[in-house]
Scaffold this motif. Sequence first.
Motif, PDB file in Angstrom:
ATOM      1  N   ALA A  78      -0.285 -10.129   5.619  1.00 38.80           N
ATOM      2  CA  ALA A  78       0.199 -10.954   4.770  1.00 38.80           C
ATOM      3  C   ALA A  78      -0.155 -10.827   3.162  1.00 38.80           C
ATOM      4  N   ARG A  79      -1.307  -9.935   2.910  1.00 42.48           N
ATOM      5  CA  ARG A  79      -1.631  -9.834   1.449  1.00 42.48           C
ATOM      6  C   ARG A  79      -1.290  -8.376   1.014  1.00 42.48           C
ATOM      7  N   GLY A  80      -0.728  -7.816   1.901  1.00 41.79           N
ATOM      8  CA  GLY A  80       0.039  -6.385   1.645  1.00 41.79           C
ATOM      9  C   GLY A  80      -0.824  -5.205   1.594  1.00 41.79           C
ATOM     10  N   VAL A  81      -1.820  -5.171   2.602  1.00 38.62           N
ATOM     11  CA  VAL A  81      -2.623  -4.294   2.749  1.00 38.62           C
ATOM     12  C   VAL A  81      -1.772  -2.872   3.058  1.00 38.62           C
ATOM     13  N   THR A  82      -0.954  -2.952   3.833  1.00 42.37           N
ATOM     14  CA  THR A  82      -0.045  -1.726   4.263  1.00 42.37           C
ATOM     15  C   THR A  82       0.304  -1.348   2.840  1.00 42.37           C
ATOM     16  N   ASP A  83       1.126  -1.858   2.189  1.00 42.08           N
ATOM     17  CA  ASP A  83       1.949  -1.385   0.976  1.00 42.08           C
ATOM     18  C   ASP A  83       0.856  -0.929  -0.152  1.00 42.08           C
ATOM     19  N   ARG A  84      -0.229  -1.424  -0.153  1.00 42.68           N
ATOM     20  CA  ARG A  84      -1.316  -0.945  -1.136  1.00 42.68           C
ATOM     21  C   ARG A  84      -1.817   0.480  -0.653  1.00 42.68           C
ATOM     22  N   PHE A  85      -1.921   0.801   0.776  1.00 37.99           N
ATOM     23  CA  PHE A  85      -2.839   2.050   1.482  1.00 37.99           C
ATOM     24  C   PHE A  85      -1.542   3.049   1.119  1.00 37.99           C
ATOM     25  N   ILE A  86      -0.374   2.475   1.564  1.00 42.73           N
ATOM     26  CA  ILE A  86       0.749   3.575   1.159  1.00 42.73           C
ATOM     27  C   ILE A  86       0.987   3.978  -0.353  1.00 42.73           C
ATOM     28  N   GLU A  87       0.714   2.989  -1.179  1.00 40.10           N
ATOM     29  CA  GLU A  87       0.708   3.549  -2.730  1.00 40.10           C
ATOM     30  C   GLU A  87      -0.210   4.402  -2.930  1.00 40.10           C
ATOM     31  N   GLU A  88      -1.489   4.170  -2.193  1.00 43.76           N
ATOM     32  CA  GLU A  88      -2.433   5.215  -2.415  1.00 43.76           C
ATOM     33  C   GLU A  88      -2.518   6.570  -1.516  1.00 43.76           C
ATOM     34  N   LYS A  89      -1.233   6.606  -1.008  1.00 44.57           N
ATOM     35  CA  LYS A  89      -1.101   7.726   0.098  1.00 44.57           C
ATOM     36  C   LYS A  89      -2.070   7.611   1.174  1.00 44.57           C
ATOM     37  N   LEU A  90      -2.696   6.668   1.522  1.00 44.26           N
ATOM     38  CA  LEU A  90      -3.428   6.499   2.790  1.00 44.26           C
ATOM     39  C   LEU A  90      -2.610   6.187   4.061  1.00 44.26           C
ATOM     40  N   LYS A  91      -3.157   6.722   5.217  1.00 41.90           N
ATOM     41  CA  LYS A  91      -2.105   6.257   6.354  1.00 41.90           C
ATOM     42  C   LYS A  91      -2.629   4.988   7.021  1.00 41.90           C
ATOM     43  N   ILE A  92      -1.925   4.133   7.167  1.00 45.11           N
ATOM     44  CA  ILE A  92      -2.016   3.027   7.786  1.00 45.11           C
ATOM     45  C   ILE A  92      -1.219   2.641   8.745  1.00 45.11           C
ATOM     46  N   PHE A  93      -1.613   1.856  10.015  1.00 48.99           N
ATOM     47  CA  PHE A  93      -0.808   1.070  11.107  1.00 48.99           C
ATOM     48  C   PHE A  93      -0.665  -0.138  10.679  1.00 48.99           C
TER      49      PHE A  93
END
Length: 424
Positions: free
Chosen positions: A75-90
């Motif tokens: 809900a706090r956008g962890v996925t979006d932040r990881f993608i921004e940093e080019k980190l792989k996230i499920f």
Amino acid sequence: MKVLVIGGGGREHAMCWKIQQSPKVERVYCAPGNAGISKNAKCIDIQSTDIEALVRFAKAEEINLTVVGPEQPLARGVTDRFIEEKLKIFGPSEAAAQIETSKAFSKNLMRKHDIPTAFYSTFYDFDEAMNWVRDVKPPLVVKADGLASGKGAVICKTENDALETLDSMMRGKIFGDAADCVVIEEFLEGEEVSFIAFTDGETVLPLETSQDHKTLLDGDHGPNTGGMGAYSPAPVVGSELFGKIMDRIMVPVVRALREEGIRYKGFLYAGLMIKDSEPFVLEFNARLGDPEAQPLLMRMKSDIVPILNAVIDEELSGYKIEWMNQASVCVVMTSKGYPGDYKKGVVIRGLEEVENMDNVVLFHAGTAFKDREIVSNGGRVLGVTAIDNTIKDTIDLAYEAIEKLRDEKFYYRTDIGKKALTHI
Ligand code: AMP
Ligand code: GLY
């Protein structure tokens, strides 16, 4: 590869346990984890909602894959932040997770795309909500739009119940901002099942069937909880119903989201009511269920890591999951008093004896270390999970195990899995 699991409950313990078995994985980390998880992963003292600290950790440790367990970081956008940093996230993006974080969003999506769900209306205004309730026949279900730790849906048998519930949510603010908007819907009678799939936004790859036990007391009585026990498979879902759920709900909702400009990637969980052999959606969750994860992952034969990666890479088409034919049952042990007030820090005795049992795994939910002993640290404490050839034998094995932990400070339901027996 190095994997980070975000969360610290029973679901995350089952995820760490499963991921650790992958030959592709050299190290599993869990933030924050719990006492039991520390046997399968290195626990990191970062809260699951501290997104910036999680990003820093994943970068510093060169984590190859991060898997999100609970809804709050999504809900706090962890996925979006990881993608921004080019980190792989499920896990789904913040926009995709709205399917869980806003009931109004998910109900409106279902109505627009003809996905079967209960008749409803949404309200921002208290007086309008009251007038609507006076015009329709109870029973009704009043739901806070936003996240409310599984407590935001109240079944109201009478008009008065519904008016009081509306008052406490919209004026009394018992759920804070989460009930600025409410959904009021028709009460559906039937049997509840959980249906969970992997999706990369295009392909929908279903997990095996499962069923949760939401209420506190035997016979499905008492207040709602996060889940008191689960089993898999759920014999109420035969192959015809399975097909209907895929064709009318799971595949259409992923397509509907795409049409709205949202690519949904992650676990998609539909909480369903089965009424006269027809499925209706009660809610969607943007994650794996807890405690459904425990029996489901215990039955999963395939390595989960390539599937997680295929979801992220949008290459899920062609993947199959192999399952054990056996049945699995998870009985949740809670602190007495849960879902209300309860004591923490109670020493849990008998853990070693249960750990030594064959075909039983103890998934920890709310546990912590204190002076080298393991103590309770939450409402749901443990998920005692067994696997065996028949559902009947599995229920017996799970209860044989949990009885070894019996203590007057803890509580568990005594009828987990009984419903399955009525369908075979
Ligand atoms: P929800 O948060 O929407 O999943 O609701 C929590 C629980 O309330 C569900 O797991 C059901 O047991 C019950 N519930 C929710 N909506 C309905 C409904 N329309 N009819 C009957 N029971 C419902
Ligand atoms: N077991 C219900 C849930 O995870 O929401």
